[in-house]
Design a protein around this motif. Structure first.
Motif, PDB file in Angstrom:
ATOM      1  N   PHE A   1      -2.574  -6.555  -5.935  1.00  0.00           N
ATOM      2  CA  PHE A   1      -2.247  -5.658  -4.825  1.00  0.00           C
ATOM      3  C   PHE A   1      -0.743  -5.486  -4.561  1.00  0.00           C
ATOM      4  O   PHE A   1      -0.312  -4.378  -4.238  1.00  0.00           O
ATOM      5  CB  PHE A   1      -2.947  -6.108  -3.545  1.00  0.00           C
ATOM      6  CG  PHE A   1      -4.376  -5.635  -3.405  1.00  0.00           C
ATOM      7  CD1 PHE A   1      -5.132  -5.234  -4.495  1.00  0.00           C
ATOM      8  CD2 PHE A   1      -4.981  -5.599  -2.161  1.00  0.00           C
ATOM      9  CE1 PHE A   1      -6.449  -4.808  -4.360  1.00  0.00           C
ATOM     10  CE2 PHE A   1      -6.292  -5.172  -2.009  1.00  0.00           C
ATOM     11  CZ  PHE A   1      -7.029  -4.782  -3.104  1.00  0.00           C
ATOM     12  N   PRO A   2       0.088  -6.544  -4.659  1.00  0.00           N
ATOM     13  CA  PRO A   2       1.502  -6.372  -4.293  1.00  0.00           C
ATOM     14  C   PRO A   2       2.220  -5.224  -5.008  1.00  0.00           C
ATOM     15  O   PRO A   2       3.087  -4.585  -4.410  1.00  0.00           O
ATOM     16  CB  PRO A   2       2.124  -7.719  -4.627  1.00  0.00           C
ATOM     17  CG  PRO A   2       1.007  -8.686  -4.417  1.00  0.00           C
ATOM     18  CD  PRO A   2      -0.215  -7.952  -4.946  1.00  0.00           C
ATOM     19  N   GLN A   3       1.868  -4.925  -6.234  1.00  0.00           N
ATOM     20  CA  GLN A   3       2.544  -3.840  -6.945  1.00  0.00           C
ATOM     21  C   GLN A   3       2.331  -2.472  -6.285  1.00  0.00           C
ATOM     22  O   GLN A   3       3.111  -1.549  -6.505  1.00  0.00           O
ATOM     23  CB  GLN A   3       2.083  -3.795  -8.400  1.00  0.00           C
ATOM     24  CG  GLN A   3       0.624  -3.386  -8.578  1.00  0.00           C
ATOM     25  CD  GLN A   3       0.155  -3.431  -9.995  1.00  0.00           C
ATOM     26  OE1 GLN A   3       0.840  -2.938 -10.886  1.00  0.00           O
ATOM     27  NE2 GLN A   3      -1.008  -4.043 -10.223  1.00  0.00           N
ATOM     28  N   TYR A   4       1.289  -2.342  -5.464  1.00  0.00           N
ATOM     29  CA  TYR A   4       0.964  -1.078  -4.807  1.00  0.00           C
ATOM     30  C   TYR A   4       1.454  -1.004  -3.360  1.00  0.00           C
ATOM     31  O   TYR A   4       1.303   0.025  -2.710  1.00  0.00           O
ATOM     32  CB  TYR A   4      -0.548  -0.849  -4.816  1.00  0.00           C
ATOM     33  CG  TYR A   4      -1.148  -0.874  -6.194  1.00  0.00           C
ATOM     34  CD1 TYR A   4      -0.817   0.105  -7.132  1.00  0.00           C
ATOM     35  CD2 TYR A   4      -2.040  -1.870  -6.577  1.00  0.00           C
ATOM     36  CE1 TYR A   4      -1.366   0.085  -8.407  1.00  0.00           C
ATOM     37  CE2 TYR A   4      -2.589  -1.900  -7.849  1.00  0.00           C
ATOM     38  CZ  TYR A   4      -2.249  -0.918  -8.753  1.00  0.00           C
ATOM     39  OH  TYR A   4      -2.793  -0.941 -10.017  1.00  0.00           O
ATOM     40  N   LEU A   5       2.045  -2.083  -2.864  1.00  0.00           N
ATOM     41  CA  LEU A   5       2.412  -2.167  -1.445  1.00  0.00           C
ATOM     42  C   LEU A   5       3.912  -2.056  -1.225  1.00  0.00           C
ATOM     43  O   LEU A   5       4.704  -2.544  -2.025  1.00  0.00           O
ATOM     44  CB  LEU A   5       1.900  -3.485  -0.855  1.00  0.00           C
ATOM     45  CG  LEU A   5       0.399  -3.718  -0.977  1.00  0.00           C
ATOM     46  CD1 LEU A   5       0.039  -5.105  -0.456  1.00  0.00           C
ATOM     47  CD2 LEU A   5      -0.387  -2.646  -0.243  1.00  0.00           C
ATOM     48  N   GLU A   6       4.275  -1.435  -0.087  1.00  0.00           N
ATOM     49  CA  GLU A   6       5.691  -1.311   0.297  1.00  0.00           C
ATOM     50  C   GLU A   6       6.238  -2.613   0.869  1.00  0.00           C
ATOM     51  O   GLU A   6       7.416  -2.909   0.730  1.00  0.00           O
ATOM     52  CB  GLU A   6       5.858  -0.205   1.349  1.00  0.00           C
ATOM     53  CG  GLU A   6       5.746   1.174   0.786  1.00  0.00           C
ATOM     54  CD  GLU A   6       6.248   2.215   1.776  1.00  0.00           C
ATOM     55  OE1 GLU A   6       7.068   3.042   1.349  1.00  0.00           O
ATOM     56  OE2 GLU A   6       5.835   2.204   2.947  1.00  0.00           O
TER      57      GLU A   6
END
Length: 106
Positions: A77-82
């Motif tokens: 998930f972190p790769q998709y989050l600001e």
């Protein structure tokens, strides 16, 4: 019951894809015996933010955060989050949804 609300600030370029990007995690979580509900909504005010409303039995939250699919979510998930998601998590004395007292529909 453990009631959890999480705001996920998705990068704008992934916002429209978020339901599909989170589908495997969602479906696997919904299949957990201790899961009561796991529902995503998209913010009207911040269209790149998704709000997750989830609930688990008192015994169900531990197995959820210790599951292989939770670990996979933590990696992916972190790769998709600001930025880091924001959470509210509390144990409450309830067994589920009930009717709203301030509005009645006959």
């Amino acid at each position: 019951m453990i009631l959890i609300n999480v705001k996920f600030p998705v990068k704008p370029e992934f916002a429209d894809q978020w339901p599909e990007l989170s589908r495997e995690f969602t479906e696997t979580t919904l299949a957990e015996p201790g899961n009561l509900w796991f529902e995503w909504s998209r913010s009207v005010e911040e269209p790149s933010t998704y709000v997750l409303i989830e609930a688990f039995t008192d015994e169900g939250a531990g197995p959820h955060v210790n599951s292989p699919h939770f670990a996979k979510m933590q990696e992916e998930f972190p790769q998709y989050l600001e930025r880091t998601p924001q959470i509210i998590s509390h144990q409450i004395d309830s067994e589920g949804w009930g009717p709203m007292g301030e509005i009645t529909v006959e």
